[in-house]
Motif scaffolding. Structure first.
Motif, short mmCIF file in Angstrom:
data_model
loop_
_atom_site.label_atom_id
_atom_site.label_comp_id
_atom_site.label_asym_id
_atom_site.label_seq_id
_atom_site.Cartn_x
_atom_site.Cartn_y
_atom_site.Cartn_z
N UNK A 104 28.02 48.02 40.24
CA UNK A 104 27.08 48.18 41.35
C UNK A 104 27.41 47.27 42.53
N UNK A 105 27.90 46.09 42.25
CA UNK A 105 28.04 45.07 43.31
C UNK A 105 29.45 44.89 43.85
N UNK A 106 30.47 45.48 43.20
CA UNK A 106 31.86 45.28 43.63
C UNK A 106 32.52 46.60 44.00
N UNK A 107 33.52 46.54 44.88
CA UNK A 107 34.28 47.72 45.27
C UNK A 107 35.76 47.38 45.41
N UNK A 108 36.60 48.35 45.05
CA UNK A 108 38.03 48.27 45.31
C UNK A 108 38.30 49.00 46.62
N UNK A 109 39.04 48.38 47.53
CA UNK A 109 39.34 49.01 48.82
C UNK A 109 40.84 48.97 49.12
N UNK A 110 41.27 49.93 49.94
CA UNK A 110 42.66 50.02 50.39
C UNK A 110 42.66 50.22 51.90
N UNK A 116 42.19 45.32 48.04
CA UNK A 116 41.22 44.23 48.00
C UNK A 116 40.11 44.52 47.00
N UNK A 117 39.54 43.42 46.51
CA UNK A 117 38.30 43.48 45.73
C UNK A 117 37.23 42.83 46.59
N UNK A 118 36.19 43.60 46.96
CA UNK A 118 35.16 43.10 47.85
C UNK A 118 33.78 43.40 47.26
N UNK A 119 32.76 42.86 47.90
CA UNK A 119 31.40 43.18 47.50
C UNK A 119 31.03 44.58 48.01
N UNK A 120 29.96 45.13 47.46
CA UNK A 120 29.55 46.49 47.83
C UNK A 120 29.22 46.61 49.31
N UNK A 121 28.82 45.51 49.96
CA UNK A 121 28.53 45.54 51.38
C UNK A 121 29.78 45.27 52.22
N UNK A 122 30.95 45.27 51.57
CA UNK A 122 32.27 45.07 52.19
C UNK A 122 32.53 43.62 52.61
#
Length: 216
Positions: A104-110, A116-122
């Motif tokens: 719920x709280x983490x996101x993988x981004x490209x 990157x590994x960031x929080x859900x709010x980027x």
């Protein structure tokens, strides 16, 4: 209005437009991987199943015989099974809740240059808790990536990179991953990372491939 005044207004508008354009930062396209609750759900179901089994064993009536030794063994076996289900089931159920929280709280981004590994709010997740440094890695520093135990049943996302300072490469699982034996078998030296598969693994793999991340 006189032509000179019109030219003056036009030039002023151009200058304001230039200053405004210069003030705007360039935007980088970012692909955010969809979260996946499969791992959290699986752990929660397994934990709940073990706890249910422990409850059933606690309620179970052991049929007694006329032989005390046999009765004692039967009761002992049931109690051991009940205790075992509790000891294993509770941590797994809690781990499932932890995975749900992370999903719920983490996101993988490209983006154009990095994974990157960031929080859900980027926002940033801060420094890596194991080796330090930001949780952001350039694609051209990858030497390998994979999914364990496999893409069909992913539990861990794995990758290895050379961006992290070399003195950190043998921390934790890196000691074995960078051992002479591993290198002799074709492994590339670098910093090892493992993350729970809390996002769509097919999308992660597609992004790794799209951005040319190295894979053995």
């Amino acid at each position: 209005m006189a032509p000179a005044e019109l030219r003056h207004l036009h030039l002023g508008a151009q200058r304001r437009h230039i200053r405004s354009s210069q003030a705007q930062p360039s935007m980088t396209a970012v692909d955010v991987i969809e979260p996946s609750y499969n791992l959290a759900l699986g752990a929660s179901i397994l934990g709940a199943g073990l706890l249910t089994e422990a409850k059933l064993l606690a309620d179970r009536q052991v049929l007694l015989t006329s032989e005390p030794e046999v009765d004692t063994k039967r009761v002992g076996i049931v109690n051991i099974a009940k205790l075992g289900s509790l000891i294993v089931g509770v941590p797994i159920a809690l781990f499932g809740l932890f995975l749900a929280f992370q999903t719920t709280t983490l996101r993988f981004t490209f983006d154009d240059t990095s994974f990157s590994l960031v929080k859900a709010d980027m926002s940033s997740t801060g420094e890596n808790v194991v080796v330090g440094g930001e949780n952001r890695w350039a694609y051209d520093k990858f030497v390998n990536f994979d999914f364990f135990p496999g893409e069909g049943f992913p539990i861990l996302v794995y990758f290895k990179e050379t961006q992290t300072a070399k003195e950190q490469w043998n921390v934790g699982p890196g000691e074995q991953a960078n051992s002479p034996e591993a290198i002799a078998k074709g492994a590339k030296p670098g910093q090892v990372h493992f993350f729970p598969a809390i996002a769509n693994v097919a999308q992660i793999k597609a992004e790794f491939q799209k951005h040319g991340c190295a894979k053995i």
